[in-house]
Write a protein that holds these residues in place. Structure first.
Motif, PDB file in Angstrom:
ATOM      1  N   SER A 136       0.850  -1.180   0.000  1.00  0.00           N
ATOM      2  CA  SER A 136       0.000   0.000   0.000  1.00  0.00           C
ATOM      3  C   SER A 136       0.887   1.232   0.000  1.00  0.00           C
ATOM      4  O   SER A 136       2.078   1.152  -0.279  1.00  0.00           O
ATOM      5  N   TYR A 137       0.314   2.375   0.341  1.00  0.00           N
ATOM      6  CA  TYR A 137       1.038   3.628   0.187  1.00  0.00           C
ATOM      7  C   TYR A 137       2.165   3.801   1.193  1.00  0.00           C
ATOM      8  O   TYR A 137       3.220   4.332   0.883  1.00  0.00           O
ATOM      9  N   ASP A 138       1.956   3.386   2.441  1.00  0.00           N
ATOM     10  CA  ASP A 138       2.944   3.608   3.481  1.00  0.00           C
ATOM     11  C   ASP A 138       2.624   2.695   4.658  1.00  0.00           C
ATOM     12  O   ASP A 138       1.482   2.668   5.127  1.00  0.00           O
ATOM     13  N   PRO A 139       3.613   1.929   5.162  1.00  0.00           N
ATOM     14  CA  PRO A 139       3.327   1.070   6.315  1.00  0.00           C
ATOM     15  C   PRO A 139       3.115   1.843   7.610  1.00  0.00           C
ATOM     16  O   PRO A 139       2.622   1.267   8.586  1.00  0.00           O
ATOM     17  N   GLU A 140       3.452   3.131   7.651  1.00  0.00           N
ATOM     18  CA  GLU A 140       3.202   3.950   8.840  1.00  0.00           C
ATOM     19  C   GLU A 140       1.829   4.591   8.706  1.00  0.00           C
ATOM     20  O   GLU A 140       1.679   5.676   8.145  1.00  0.00           O
ATOM     21  N   VAL A 141       0.826   3.919   9.233  1.00  0.00           N
ATOM     22  CA  VAL A 141      -0.533   4.414   9.066  1.00  0.00           C
ATOM     23  C   VAL A 141      -1.398   3.838  10.170  1.00  0.00           C
ATOM     24  O   VAL A 141      -1.131   2.754  10.690  1.00  0.00           O
ATOM     25  N   SER A 142      -2.438   4.579  10.559  1.00  0.00           N
ATOM     26  CA  SER A 142      -3.340   4.088  11.600  1.00  0.00           C
ATOM     27  C   SER A 142      -4.712   4.705  11.431  1.00  0.00           C
ATOM     28  O   SER A 142      -4.887   5.907  11.588  1.00  0.00           O
ATOM     29  N   ASN A 143      -5.685   3.870  11.142  1.00  0.00           N
ATOM     30  CA  ASN A 143      -7.061   4.336  11.041  1.00  0.00           C
ATOM     31  C   ASN A 143      -7.591   4.845  12.375  1.00  0.00           C
ATOM     32  O   ASN A 143      -8.476   5.690  12.422  1.00  0.00           O
ATOM     33  N   PHE A 144      -7.028   4.329  13.478  1.00  0.00           N
ATOM     34  CA  PHE A 144      -7.539   4.649  14.809  1.00  0.00           C
ATOM     35  C   PHE A 144      -6.687   5.674  15.537  1.00  0.00           C
ATOM     36  O   PHE A 144      -6.758   5.779  16.761  1.00  0.00           O
ATOM     37  N   GLY A 145      -5.864   6.417  14.822  1.00  0.00           N
ATOM     38  CA  GLY A 145      -5.180   7.564  15.397  1.00  0.00           C
ATOM     39  C   GLY A 145      -4.361   7.244  16.626  1.00  0.00           C
ATOM     40  O   GLY A 145      -3.487   6.392  16.619  1.00  0.00           O
ATOM     41  N   ILE A 146      -4.691   7.920  17.740  1.00  0.00           N
ATOM     42  CA  ILE A 146      -3.853   7.870  18.930  1.00  0.00           C
ATOM     43  C   ILE A 146      -4.267   6.765  19.891  1.00  0.00           C
ATOM     44  O   ILE A 146      -3.807   6.732  21.026  1.00  0.00           O
ATOM     45  N   GLY A 147      -5.130   5.851  19.474  1.00  0.00           N
ATOM     46  CA  GLY A 147      -5.534   4.769  20.355  1.00  0.00           C
ATOM     47  C   GLY A 147      -4.351   3.920  20.788  1.00  0.00           C
ATOM     48  O   GLY A 147      -3.419   3.687  20.014  1.00  0.00           O
ATOM     49  N   ALA A 148      -4.385   3.450  22.034  1.00  0.00           N
ATOM     50  CA  ALA A 148      -3.281   2.657  22.547  1.00  0.00           C
ATOM     51  C   ALA A 148      -3.136   1.336  21.796  1.00  0.00           C
ATOM     52  O   ALA A 148      -2.045   0.910  21.446  1.00  0.00           O
ATOM     53  N   ILE A 149      -4.242   0.658  21.579  1.00  0.00           N
ATOM     54  CA  ILE A 149      -4.266  -0.577  20.794  1.00  0.00           C
ATOM     55  C   ILE A 149      -4.828  -0.223  19.413  1.00  0.00           C
ATOM     56  O   ILE A 149      -5.568   0.732  19.259  1.00  0.00           O
ATOM     57  N   SER A 150      -4.457  -0.993  18.409  1.00  0.00           N
ATOM     58  CA  SER A 150      -5.007  -0.867  17.049  1.00  0.00           C
ATOM     59  C   SER A 150      -4.423   0.291  16.263  1.00  0.00           C
ATOM     60  O   SER A 150      -5.086   0.823  15.378  1.00  0.00           O
ATOM     61  N   SER A 151      -3.189   0.655  16.533  1.00  0.00           N
ATOM     62  CA  SER A 151      -2.591   1.736  15.758  1.00  0.00           C
ATOM     63  C   SER A 151      -1.955   1.230  14.466  1.00  0.00           C
ATOM     64  O   SER A 151      -1.163   1.938  13.856  1.00  0.00           O
ATOM     65  N   ASN A 152      -2.276   0.038  14.037  1.00  0.00           N
ATOM     66  CA  ASN A 152      -1.721  -0.524  12.808  1.00  0.00           C
ATOM     67  C   ASN A 152      -2.829  -1.034  11.898  1.00  0.00           C
ATOM     68  O   ASN A 152      -2.715  -2.117  11.323  1.00  0.00           O
ATOM     69  N   VAL A 153      -3.897  -0.271  11.767  1.00  0.00           N
ATOM     70  CA  VAL A 153      -5.010  -0.654  10.904  1.00  0.00           C
ATOM     71  C   VAL A 153      -5.142   0.390   9.802  1.00  0.00           C
ATOM     72  O   VAL A 153      -5.187   1.591  10.069  1.00  0.00           O
ATOM     73  N   GLU A 154      -5.198  -0.084   8.568  1.00  0.00           N
ATOM     74  CA  GLU A 154      -5.318   0.827   7.427  1.00  0.00           C
ATOM     75  C   GLU A 154      -6.654   0.656   6.744  1.00  0.00           C
ATOM     76  O   GLU A 154      -7.055  -0.464   6.400  1.00  0.00           O
ATOM     77  N   VAL A 155      -7.353   1.788   6.530  1.00  0.00           N
ATOM     78  CA  VAL A 155      -8.601   1.786   5.756  1.00  0.00           C
ATOM     79  C   VAL A 155      -8.592   3.032   4.876  1.00  0.00           C
ATOM     80  O   VAL A 155      -8.916   4.126   5.317  1.00  0.00           O
TER      81      VAL A 155
END
Length: 988
Positions: free
Chosen positions: A952-971
């Protein structure tokens, strides 16, 4: 009241103190070749008295009496000290080359004290102004931190302008709270809230899966101008951060801004122009009639045939804008022994890679240091910021309305462009034409922020072996955030019975924070070998936030005012917090051989179940400089060996309102009222507590031209808070409870080296390695999935004995090793295996070249952009055939064919290597400008070289922003960008 009495008593005492006679110390600073050095820092140790050398290497400094030690420091040279008791009338100080690494820099160890790094017992990362902005222009302060210190994992919730960065220090410290550390700027607690703009009312992103952090919001540390910063210190572990108590479980970032120095006015001008572009292009999938039938059905063949083979490059259309970037900077600084000043102004104007997106910011700073009398010093900092960010409309949604979802649903043969009358065609596959959405919607943030801080130092006693000071520090951080989101009624997904027939969402968040502290700092030189330093004080922090979100739907015609609508919904969120505390700390230094510190912080807060209960956070550390044994061992090339150990505790508050059972409004039979919510409050909630043991060693060789820092830490985060189920007969569904514990262990290694140090050529480098492993060691509730969109596509699972960032999903027993009892297999972990970064600075004559390399190995993302694009046949590799073992299915067909039986296709390795920053600068000969100005010109860039297999475009991405868990989800995010800049700097 107690603090007021303390300050009043101190003031009365000070009125009776007489001033001491001033002594003027003058001199010249030169290098080994007897050439004068300009800009050398001259500091009276254990005081705020300091100056810098002028163009001829001369300095003059006034000291209270001819006692104490002057310290001379300059980048690339060993730090020198002069005992004033034996100093001559006119000093001549020769600075020796060879560097001392960073061991002579001063590092914060308490709210009122600091220590040289060579004596430090904690692993504290520091970033200088040169490292922060000396290589290239930075889009924001948080983005400037990427790859520059050990122990941090940083990711963006999207590449849209205006910030939105997640920073995690030394692993997971909470299961529900945000991951951001505490930021302190010039002694002021700096709010970094991430405030929802209300897009969820249109996107319905929180309609399924996790409901947190899905509004593509930014966070407010982006308001801070990186050009203003002199240095940053990162207190990563509880042993260093314990002095900040119940707010410090996620770490502390201490920001010190630039200040004036004695001498003639120094004027610095800077101008950069640049362009940013999409970091990586994926391309678009080709189509055939057979593929159209396979992806859709035969009814779509007519539409495909009508295109007559014409295709459109929608990737370039949406993400191909070459965003013009401009950064204008001016600063003026100077002063004398009594008054020093610094004024800085920055104007930034960056266009995004998506049309009609961008970021503009004006920042004005004034810092003043004033010696009022011989016994009273005042320092004041003020910063005004005004910014606007147009962020587009991306990330997850459940209405297929965001530009990202619409884009991946668009085969390249479908025409979405408006006709000659400006009428946009309807998208045939989803209810959103992303070109129309881009051209017509507004998603804007406006910020107006004012920060003021001040420190007063009263020198109560400075005689002989005694030095006693009373220090008062306070600050105010206040800002107004306006969010404006407008979705006109003629949008495809808002008209014809779709959506809400237009929406106007207007939010206003008024945030006010203040902090006040007063403390005594007493230094006692028992002998020439032993020094004791004691500090004790009181602290008070207040926080108020009032957020009103007005959502108007069923808009009337082209009106956008919220009152011009058929339906209006108002939501108001108020947060009030009052914290009070105390701290004490004792430091002992014996011959700089053994340096020991013990301290205690006590905090009480309105966020706790018992607002009057004090929670205690102790700390202790010891550093042992082995090389100083016996007055200094002869260790050959080894110039320093330091062993260090530290222990500390810090905390994290319960979620706001968790101690109460909240009320929700209802309407029934024409009347209104309130009902108790389904979540029960818990007045017995305790703060989440972090306990950390840290051990390490620092080794220096060849007069510290090479230094190695090694740290091992073991961090226990206890009493983690979650919602636990309760019997429905209680009238509630769940309640907040302290139910879990996590253990983080890790290592951090930093290697600093002066590789070359010749007359015309200098080369220095800092290489860092860090690694963290986390395990859930206690869980008082059943294991559960969280943080994504279900086990079918991959999700996080909190389970005792496992990593809190493990990624699981439905799986095949044989192929994926799925548990036959749960049907779940482990497909990866969001935590990286390790990170390595390397920062290099090379100087040859008038040329300066610097670059930053960053390698992140391991760590998986849940890539749902691929899942969505597969469903519409648009994945860039849909037609490839390298996944199906039989070779029969294309990649897109194969991934879809095993969906529901395994989540394996969507959990993907997010390793990367990139050149984060690179810059080349040439300093023109000063005589070209009649010795009036120093002019530097250069070219620089960010993210110009990127190597990764992540599809995809960049492996540094997070759909859930600053959340402690789930900072590695791309949508379907706003893609990241790379940029190149042309820079000019002029100094008078």
């Amino acid at each position: 009241m107690q603090m007021r009495k303390l300050l009043l008593c101190a003031w009365v005492l000070l009125l009776g103190i007489t001033s001491w006679a001033q002594q003027a110390i003058t001199g010249t600073v030169v290098d080994a070749s007897n050439n004068p050095l300009s800009g050398v820092s001259v500091q009276l140790l254990n005081s705020s008295i300091g100056t810098t050398t002028d163009a001829n290497g001369r300095f003059s400094i006034s000291v209270p009496n001819k006692t104490g030690v002057l310290q001379f420091s300059y980048v690339g040279f060993q730090t020198q000290t002069i005992d004033l008791a034996t100093a001559t009338v006119d000093l001549k100080v020769t600075m020796q080359g060879g560097g001392q690494g960073n061991l002579q820099e001063v590092v914060v160890t308490g709210i009122a004290s600091s220590v040289r790094r060579s004596n430090l017992a904690n692993a504290v990362s520091s970033i200088s102004a040169k490292q922060l902005v000396g290589t290239t222009v930075q889009p924001s302060m948080d983005a400037a931190l990427y790859g520059k210190f050990t122990g941090a994992n940083i990711s963006a919730n999207s590449g849209s302008p205006g910030g939105g960065i997640s920073v995690k220090l030394r692993g997971i410290t909470s299961l529900i709270a945000n991951s951001q550390p505490l930021f302190i700027v010039d002694g002021v607690y700096y709010d970094n809230s991430s405030i929802l703009p209300g897009l969820n009312s249109v996107s319905k992103a929180a309609g399924q899966g996790s409901t947190d952090f899905q509004d593509n919001q930014s966070n407010r540390i982006a308001d801070l101008d990186p050009e203003d910063i002199d240095r940053i210190e990162i207190l990563k572990g509880a042993s260093a951060a314990a002095i900040y108590g119940a707010r410090a479980a996620t770490g502390v970032v201490i920001v010190t801004t630039k200040r004036g120095k004695s001498g003639k006015p120094r004027i610095e001008l800077g101008q950069s122009f640049g362009v940013q572009m999409q970091l990586r292009k994926l391309g678009m999938s080709d189509w055939t009639a057979q593929k159209v039938v396979a992806v859709f059905d035969s009814s779509r063949l007519a539409l495909y045939n009508a295109s007559n083979g014409k295709t459109y490059n929608y990737e370039d259309e949406l993400f191909g804008n070459k965003g013009f970037m401009s950064n204008t900077r001016i600063s003026v600084s100077g002063g004398n022994d009594a008054t020093k000043y610094y004024l800085g102004y920055t104007y930034k104007d960056d266009e995004g890679i998506v049309k009609r997106t961008g970021y503009q910011k004006s920042s004005f700073r004034v810092n003043v240091d004033q010696r009022v009398t011989n016994f009273l010093d005042l320092s004041v900092s003020a910063n005004y910021v005004n910014s606007q960010a147009d962020r587009g409309y991306f990330n997850n949604d459940n209405t297929s309305s965001t530009m990202g979802v619409s884009y991946v649903a668009t085969p390249n043969w479908v025409n979405l462009y408006p006709d000659a009358n400006g009428v946009y065609p309807k998208h045939p596959f989803v209810p959103s034409n992303f070109i129309q959405t881009r051209d017509l919607i507004t998603n804007r943030e406006k910020v107006e922020r004012m920060l003021v801080g001040g420190t007063g130092t009263w020198k109560i006693l400075n005689k002989g072996i005694h030095d006693l000071r009373l220090i008062a520090r306070g600050g105010i951080d206040q800002y107004t955030l306006n969010t404006i989101a407008i979705f006109p009624p003629d949008l495809q997904f808002q008209s014809g019975g779709n959506g809400t027939n237009g929406a106007s969402i207007n939010g206003t968040a008024i945030t006010k924070g203040s902090n006040l502290s007063a403390f005594l700092l007493y230094s006692l030189d028992i002998s020439k070998d032993l020094n004791l330093r004691t500090q004790a004080g009181l602290t008070a922090e207040n926080f108020d936030q009032d957020h009103v979100l007005n959502t108007a739907t069923q808009l009337i015609g082209t009106q956008t005012n919220v009152n011009q609508a058929g339906a209006v919904q108002v939501q108001q969120t108020k947060i009030k917090q009052r914290d009070r505390g105390f701290f004490v700390q004792e430091e002992a230094n014996y011959k700089e051989l053994v340096i020991a510190t013990v301290g205690l912080r006590g905090d009480r807060s309105s966020r706790n179940g018992d607002a009057n209960k004090l929670y205690y956070f102790p700390k202790g550390s010891v550093a042992f400089n082995v090389h100083k044994l016996g007055g200094g061992l002869s260790l050959g090339p080894i110039s320093q060996i330091k062993l260090r150990g530290a222990y500390g505790e810090s905390g994290n508050f319960a979620p706001f309102g968790a101690i109460y059972s909240p009320l929700v409004s209802v309407g029934y039979g024409g009347t209104t009222g309130s009902l108790i919510n389904i979540t029960r409050g818990n007045t017995n909630l305790k703060p989440e507590t972090q306990k950390e043991l840290e051990m390490g060693t620092d080794i220096g060789a060849w007069n510290n031209r090479v230094t190695l820092e090694f740290t091992y830490y073991r961090k226990i985060v206890d009493d983690l808070i979650l919602k636990a189920d309760v019997a429905l007969s209680s009238g509630f569904q769940d309640y907040w409870q302290n139910v879990a514990k996590i253990r983080n262990t890790g290592i951090e290694i930093a290697l600093n080296a002066t590789i070359f140090d010749k007359k015309d050529f200098h080369w220095t480098q800092t290489t860092s390695f860090w690694q963290n492993n986390a395990i859930v060691t206690r869980l008082d509730v059943p294991a559960f999935n969280t943080g994504a969109f279900g086990a079918t596509l991959g999700t996080y699972r909190i389970e005792e004995g496992k990593s809190p960032t493990q990624i699981v999903g439905v799986g095949r027993v044989k192929e994926d090793g799925a548990d036959p009892n749960t049907g779940l297999a482990v497909f990866g972990d969001g935590e990286p295996d390790f990170n390595i970064s390397s920062y290099h600075t090379l100087t040859y004559k008038n040329f300066d070249f610097s670059f930053l390399l960053h390698w992140k190995q391991g760590g998986e993302n849940i890539n749902l952009t691929t899942f969505l694009s597969d469903n519409f046949g648009t994945s860039h590799d849909w037609n490839d055939r390298d996944l199906d073992p039989s070779g029969q299915k294309t990649n897109g067909q194969y991934r879809l064919s095993i969906t529901g039986t395994t989540a394996q296709p969507w959990v993907q390795n997010a390793s990367y290597f990139r050149v984060r920053e690179m810059g080349l600068t040439y300093t023109m000969p000063k005589e070209w400008f009649r010795n009036i100005a120093t002019v530097r010109v250069g070219v620089s860039g960010r993210n110009l070289i990127n190597v990764f297999d992540y599809p995809s475009y960049d492996p540094e991405v997070s759909n859930f922003g600053i959340g402690a868990i789930s900072s590695n989800v791309e949508v379907t995010p706003y893609p990241s960008s790379k940029s190149i800049h042309f820079n000019v700097y002029v100094t008078f």
